[in-house]
Design an enzyme around this catalytic site. Structure first.
Site, PDB file in Angstrom:
ATOM      1  N   TYR A 145       1.505  28.255 -18.553  1.00 33.20           N
ATOM      2  CA  TYR A 145       1.820  28.510 -17.147  1.00 33.20           C
ATOM      3  C   TYR A 145       0.535  28.683 -16.345  1.00 33.20           C
ATOM      4  O   TYR A 145       0.375  28.102 -15.264  1.00 33.20           O
ATOM      5  CB  TYR A 145       2.689  29.759 -17.022  1.00 33.20           C
ATOM      6  CG  TYR A 145       3.083  30.081 -15.597  1.00 33.20           C
ATOM      7  CD1 TYR A 145       4.117  29.398 -14.976  1.00 33.20           C
ATOM      8  CD2 TYR A 145       2.415  31.071 -14.874  1.00 33.20           C
ATOM      9  CE1 TYR A 145       4.481  29.678 -13.674  1.00 33.20           C
ATOM     10  CE2 TYR A 145       2.779  31.361 -13.571  1.00 33.20           C
ATOM     11  CZ  TYR A 145       3.807  30.662 -12.975  1.00 33.20           C
ATOM     12  OH  TYR A 145       4.155  30.949 -11.683  1.00 33.20           O
ATOM     13  N   LYS A 149      -0.974  26.352 -13.234  1.00 26.29           N
ATOM     14  CA  LYS A 149      -1.324  26.841 -11.905  1.00 26.29           C
ATOM     15  C   LYS A 149      -2.792  26.572 -11.564  1.00 26.29           C
ATOM     16  O   LYS A 149      -3.149  26.448 -10.390  1.00 26.29           O
ATOM     17  CB  LYS A 149      -0.987  28.331 -11.779  1.00 26.29           C
ATOM     18  CG  LYS A 149       0.515  28.604 -11.867  1.00 26.29           C
ATOM     19  CD  LYS A 149       1.311  27.764 -10.868  1.00 26.29           C
ATOM     20  CE  LYS A 149       2.799  27.980 -10.962  1.00 26.29           C
ATOM     21  NZ  LYS A 149       3.575  27.166 -10.001  1.00 26.29           N
TER      22      LYS A 149
END
Length: 251
Positions: A145, A149
């Site tokens: 994750y 990002k």
């Protein structure tokens, strides 16, 4: 009437943003993989335009853009809010799950943005990407994750410069942990979450999206605590940033 197309619109930040923009007189388009909650939200908003699709399905995305933008062929704002999250130890998460996070959070965002270009150009519109505090420094227990990002951050910065010639503004929202179904459904709690807590609601991020439309920034940090971390990270030596993240993520 101004228009906004929101991916990941059926719940969490996407749904909160749809409600806010609709209440303020915008034409709202809703995209999400979850057909039933998407339909329920569309009905709540008086029959808002909506389409159930996977953002990684290129043909479905292209058809959705044509369907929402229609003959006018313009789009004022694209809000790339679709994303998935998995907390846990890197080696204990299946590789397929890591790949899914990157596929949706990065490739899905690229695909929708690419398909929306012609409509954004016609309107001299704006792209809002859903970034994260985990795009500032690599965050343990959410490795894929955090990597996704970082990619969103890099794409945002690059497109913000590249699309200036078309009059298109590009920026990202960077919140820390937000109370959403995506976070609440996790079975593993990272130490960083325990130390920092969940201090934001989906509605807080929706308000930040509204401010972003009215006053665009490349990186819009959300909540004073992360804002302090962000700006201190811009001037601190990398070793200090690493030490802070190490402390936050310590069991």
């Amino acid at each position: 009437m101004k228009s906004i197309l929101i991916t990941g619109a059926a719940s969490g930040i996407g749904a909160a943003s749809a409600r806010l923009f609709h209440a303020r007189g915008w034409r709202v388009g809703l995209l999400d993989v979850g057909a039933e909650p998407l339909e329920a939200l569309a009905l709540e908003l008086g029959g808002a335009w909506h389409k159930a699709l996977d953002v990684t399905d290129g043909e479905a995305v292209r058809q959705a853009l044509v369907g929402f933008c229609g003959e006018e062929g313009r789009l004022d704002v694209l809000f790339n809010c679709a994303g998935v999250l998995r907390f846990g130890l890197f080696e204990e998460i299946d590789l397929d799950e890591h790949a899914r996070v990157l596929q949706i959070n990065v490739f899905g965002l690229l695909q929708v943005t690419h398909a929306a270009f012609v409509y954004l150009k016609a309107a001299r519109g704006q792209v809002i990407n859903m970034g994260s505090a985990s795009g500032l420094y690599g965050t343990p227990h959410m490795v894929s994750y955090s990597a996704s990002k970082f990619a969103v951050r890099g794409m945002t910065e690059a497109l913000e410069l590249e699309w200036r010639r078309h009059g298109i503004r590009v920026g990202e929202l960077m919140p820390p942990f937000v109370a959403t179904p995506m976070v609440d459904s996790q079975s593993f709690t990272p130490p960083a979450l325990r130390r920092l807590g969940v201090r934001l609601r989906a509605e807080d991020v929706a308000e930040a999206a509204w401010r972003q439309v009215r006053s665009p920034r490349v990186h819009r940090t959300i909540h004073w605590m992360f804002r302090l971390l962000y700006w201190s990270g811009q001037v601190s030596p990398p070793s200090i940033n690493r030490a802070v993240m190490g402390w936050l993520s310590r069991d």
